[in-house]
Design a protein around this motif. Structure first.
Motif, mmCIF file in Angstrom:
data_model
loop_
_atom_site.group_PDB
_atom_site.id
_atom_site.type_symbol
_atom_site.label_atom_id
_atom_site.label_comp_id
_atom_site.label_asym_id
_atom_site.label_seq_id
_atom_site.Cartn_x
_atom_site.Cartn_y
_atom_site.Cartn_z
ATOM 1 N N GLU A 76 0.828 -1.209 0.000
ATOM 2 C CA GLU A 76 0.000 0.000 0.000
ATOM 3 C C GLU A 76 0.863 1.260 0.000
ATOM 4 O OE1 GLU A 76 -2.467 -0.479 3.380
ATOM 5 O OE2 GLU A 76 -3.772 -1.984 2.443
ATOM 6 N N ASP A 77 2.000 1.201 0.695
ATOM 7 C CA ASP A 77 2.892 2.359 0.742
ATOM 8 C C ASP A 77 3.668 2.532 -0.559
ATOM 9 O OD1 ASP A 77 2.053 2.853 3.299
ATOM 10 O OD2 ASP A 77 3.785 1.918 4.276
ATOM 11 N N ASN A 78 3.800 1.446 -1.322
ATOM 12 C CA ASN A 78 4.542 1.490 -2.585
ATOM 13 C C ASN A 78 3.733 0.773 -3.660
ATOM 14 O OD1 ASN A 78 7.440 2.447 -1.595
ATOM 15 N ND2 ASN A 78 6.721 0.897 -0.145
ATOM 16 N N PRO A 79 2.630 1.355 -4.112
ATOM 17 C CA PRO A 79 1.703 0.653 -5.000
ATOM 18 C C PRO A 79 2.237 0.364 -6.393
ATOM 19 C CG PRO A 79 1.083 2.952 -4.764
ATOM 20 C CD PRO A 79 2.166 2.709 -3.777
ATOM 21 N N VAL A 80 3.382 0.933 -6.751
ATOM 22 C CA VAL A 80 3.909 0.684 -8.087
ATOM 23 C C VAL A 80 4.700 -0.622 -8.149
ATOM 24 C CG1 VAL A 80 4.017 3.116 -8.701
ATOM 25 C CG2 VAL A 80 5.969 2.060 -7.560
ATOM 26 N N SER A 81 4.633 -1.415 -7.114
ATOM 27 C CA SER A 81 5.440 -2.629 -7.042
ATOM 28 C C SER A 81 5.018 -3.691 -8.035
ATOM 29 C CB SER A 81 5.364 -3.218 -5.632
ATOM 30 O OG SER A 81 4.037 -3.626 -5.359
ATOM 31 N N GLY A 82 3.787 -3.645 -8.534
ATOM 32 C CA GLY A 82 3.315 -4.667 -9.465
ATOM 33 C C GLY A 82 2.379 -5.672 -8.843
ATOM 34 N N LEU A 83 2.262 -5.680 -7.525
ATOM 35 C CA LEU A 83 1.327 -6.563 -6.843
ATOM 36 C C LEU A 83 0.058 -5.782 -6.503
ATOM 37 C CD1 LEU A 83 3.617 -8.499 -4.320
ATOM 38 C CD2 LEU A 83 2.533 -9.434 -6.352
ATOM 39 N N PRO A 84 -1.129 -6.405 -6.642
ATOM 40 C CA PRO A 84 -2.354 -5.703 -6.242
ATOM 41 C C PRO A 84 -2.348 -5.458 -4.739
ATOM 42 C CG PRO A 84 -2.809 -8.023 -6.696
ATOM 43 C CD PRO A 84 -1.401 -7.769 -7.149
ATOM 44 N N CYS A 85 -2.925 -4.345 -4.315
ATOM 45 C CA CYS A 85 -2.898 -3.987 -2.896
ATOM 46 C C CYS A 85 -3.612 -5.014 -2.017
ATOM 47 C CB CYS A 85 -3.522 -2.606 -2.701
ATOM 48 S SG CYS A 85 -2.519 -1.244 -3.352
ATOM 49 N N ASN A 86 -4.576 -5.725 -2.578
ATOM 50 C CA ASN A 86 -5.341 -6.684 -1.772
ATOM 51 C C ASN A 86 -4.875 -8.119 -1.996
ATOM 52 O OD1 ASN A 86 -6.246 -7.024 -4.375
ATOM 53 N ND2 ASN A 86 -8.420 -7.119 -3.836
ATOM 54 N N PHE A 87 -3.617 -8.307 -2.445
ATOM 55 C CA PHE A 87 -3.162 -9.644 -2.817
ATOM 56 C C PHE A 87 -3.226 -10.636 -1.659
ATOM 57 C CE2 PHE A 87 0.614 -8.001 -0.856
ATOM 58 C CZ PHE A 87 1.258 -9.112 -0.320
ATOM 59 N N ALA A 88 -3.030 -10.156 -0.407
ATOM 60 C CA ALA A 88 -3.049 -11.067 0.732
ATOM 61 C C ALA A 88 -4.428 -11.695 0.924
ATOM 62 C CB ALA A 88 -2.610 -10.348 2.002
ATOM 63 N N GLY A 89 -5.456 -11.063 0.370
ATOM 64 C CA GLY A 89 -6.795 -11.649 0.449
ATOM 65 C C GLY A 89 -6.873 -12.989 -0.257
ATOM 66 N N TYR A 90 -6.038 -13.188 -1.277
ATOM 67 C CA TYR A 90 -6.015 -14.483 -1.962
ATOM 68 C C TYR A 90 -5.416 -15.557 -1.058
ATOM 69 C CZ TYR A 90 -7.200 -12.101 -6.289
ATOM 70 O OH TYR A 90 -7.850 -11.370 -7.251
ATOM 71 N N ILE A 91 -4.582 -15.164 -0.141
ATOM 72 C CA ILE A 91 -4.019 -16.104 0.835
ATOM 73 C C ILE A 91 -5.037 -16.365 1.940
ATOM 74 C CG2 ILE A 91 -2.141 -16.470 2.486
ATOM 75 C CD1 ILE A 91 -0.461 -14.536 0.721
ATOM 76 N N ARG A 92 -5.654 -15.314 2.434
ATOM 77 C CA ARG A 92 -6.650 -15.472 3.511
ATOM 78 C C ARG A 92 -7.857 -16.285 3.055
ATOM 79 N NH1 ARG A 92 -5.647 -9.755 3.921
ATOM 80 N NH2 ARG A 92 -4.185 -9.286 5.614
ATOM 81 N N GLN A 93 -8.148 -16.268 1.747
ATOM 82 C CA GLN A 93 -9.327 -16.980 1.251
ATOM 83 C C GLN A 93 -9.263 -18.459 1.568
ATOM 84 O OE1 GLN A 93 -9.520 -19.307 -1.434
ATOM 85 N NE2 GLN A 93 -11.762 -19.363 -1.633
ATOM 86 N N ALA A 94 -8.067 -19.018 1.663
ATOM 87 C CA ALA A 94 -7.931 -20.434 2.000
ATOM 88 C C ALA A 94 -8.481 -20.725 3.397
ATOM 89 C CB ALA A 94 -6.461 -20.851 1.920
ATOM 90 N N ILE A 95 -8.482 -19.721 4.249
ATOM 91 C CA ILE A 95 -8.975 -19.887 5.622
ATOM 92 C C ILE A 95 -10.414 -19.397 5.755
ATOM 93 C CG2 ILE A 95 -8.555 -19.361 8.050
ATOM 94 C CD1 ILE A 95 -6.288 -20.938 6.694
ATOM 95 N N TYR A 96 -10.676 -18.190 5.270
ATOM 96 C CA TYR A 96 -11.979 -17.559 5.464
ATOM 97 C C TYR A 96 -12.991 -17.903 4.367
ATOM 98 C CZ TYR A 96 -9.460 -14.567 8.788
ATOM 99 O OH TYR A 96 -8.713 -14.086 9.839
ATOM 100 N N ARG A 97 -12.505 -18.425 3.225
ATOM 101 C CA ARG A 97 -13.359 -18.806 2.091
ATOM 102 C C ARG A 97 -14.040 -17.618 1.421
ATOM 103 N NH1 ARG A 97 -11.290 -22.254 0.046
ATOM 104 N NH2 ARG A 97 -13.156 -22.757 -1.165
#
Length: 272
Positions: A76-97
């Motif tokens: 979020e502090d460096n949004p030009v990195s190439g990763l979407p800001c909410n990318f960790a949600g794809y990891i959390r989805q394995a737990i929270y569905r």
């Protein structure tokens, strides 16, 4: 010796975290990669707690939770990195569905850009389905790379839409007929198809339901304006079929299935 018994969904989250860590390294973001590796390790080594003898399956270990938060903050502090800001949600989805929120609708005024958005969102939905089922690290890594690429392309398309909206002719058309169709209950793919129909000047509106399907009425103005309907499943929100007459005294064109309907709508001429 202590036996560690992580849950299967925690191991899925760990595999995704390591795949995103590899992507972060390729983008020269070592701090993000290190945080994701730490999260993966915590997923892999945590034994879930119990409540009244029942194993708790829908919580993230505290170490992994904080590591994911650190990784997201860095992005979020460096949004030009190439990763979407909410990318960790794809990891959390394995737990929270629950999948992370999709990128906001672009609402392009150009039919060409609208078709591009439809295609990208359709591919994103397919990749999400694949990631949900994938377990092998190689498969997960390939799907994560696709996710990163698609999010980047959507971000680039958003810039193109912003530039297109600045054109005087698009500004006046957008102001005259904003896209205001209620998309509640529609999938992202369906919503993108309906936005393409709007950008084509087909004036999609909700019509009367038919059996188990909701009905979108298409009615472009003028004697050569296309008209017809799109049927959408009430339960699934997916496009089922469409019938379009591309103008007076023209034969009806039928399409069945989301891909065929998307192709049909995208192939129609734009009406003023």
């Amino acid at each position: 010796m202590t036996t560690v018994t992580p849950l299967p969904n925690a191991l899925v989250a760990a595999t995704r975290a390591r795949a995103f860590a590899a992507a972060a390294r390729r983008l020269d973001r070592p701090a993000v990669a290190a945080a994701l590796d730490a999260a993966a390790l915590d997923f892999e080594t945590d034994t879930p707690g119990t409540l009244d003898g029942v194993t708790i399956t829908n919580t993230i270990p505290s170490g992994a939770y904080l590591a994911l938060w650190d990784a997201e903050t860095e992005i979020e502090d460096n949004p030009v990195s190439g990763l979407p800001c909410n990318f960790a949600g794809y990891i959390r989805q394995a737990i929270y569905r629950t999948w992370p929120e999709e990128p906001a609708p672009l609402n392009p005024g150009s039919a060409t850009l609208a078709a591009q958005e439809t295609g990208l969102r359709a591919r994103l939905a397919v990749v999400r389905d694949g990631l949900d089922a994938a377990r092998h690290p190689g498969d997960v890594a390939a799907l994560v790379d696709c996710l990163v690429t698609l999010h980047r392309k959507l971000a680039d398309l958003a810039d193109a839409v912003t530039a297109d909206h600045a054109r005087p002719d698009v500004q006046s058309a957008t102001a005259a007929e904003p896209f205001a169709l209620d998309l509640a209950g529609c999938t992202a793919y369906t919503a993108a198809i309906l936005r393409t129909a709007h950008a084509k000047g087909l004036r999609p509106t909700w019509g009367q339901d038919r059996g188990n399907a909701r009905r979108i009425v298409l009615n472009a103005p003028g004697p050569n304006g296309a008209f017809g309907s799109i049927q959408i499943g009430k339960r699934t929100g997916k496009v089922l079929r469409a019938e379009v007459i591309p103008g007076n005294d023209r034969a009806a064109i039928h399409a069945t299935g989301t891909n065929a309907v998307r192709t049909l709508i995208a192939s129609l001429p734009t009406h003023p």
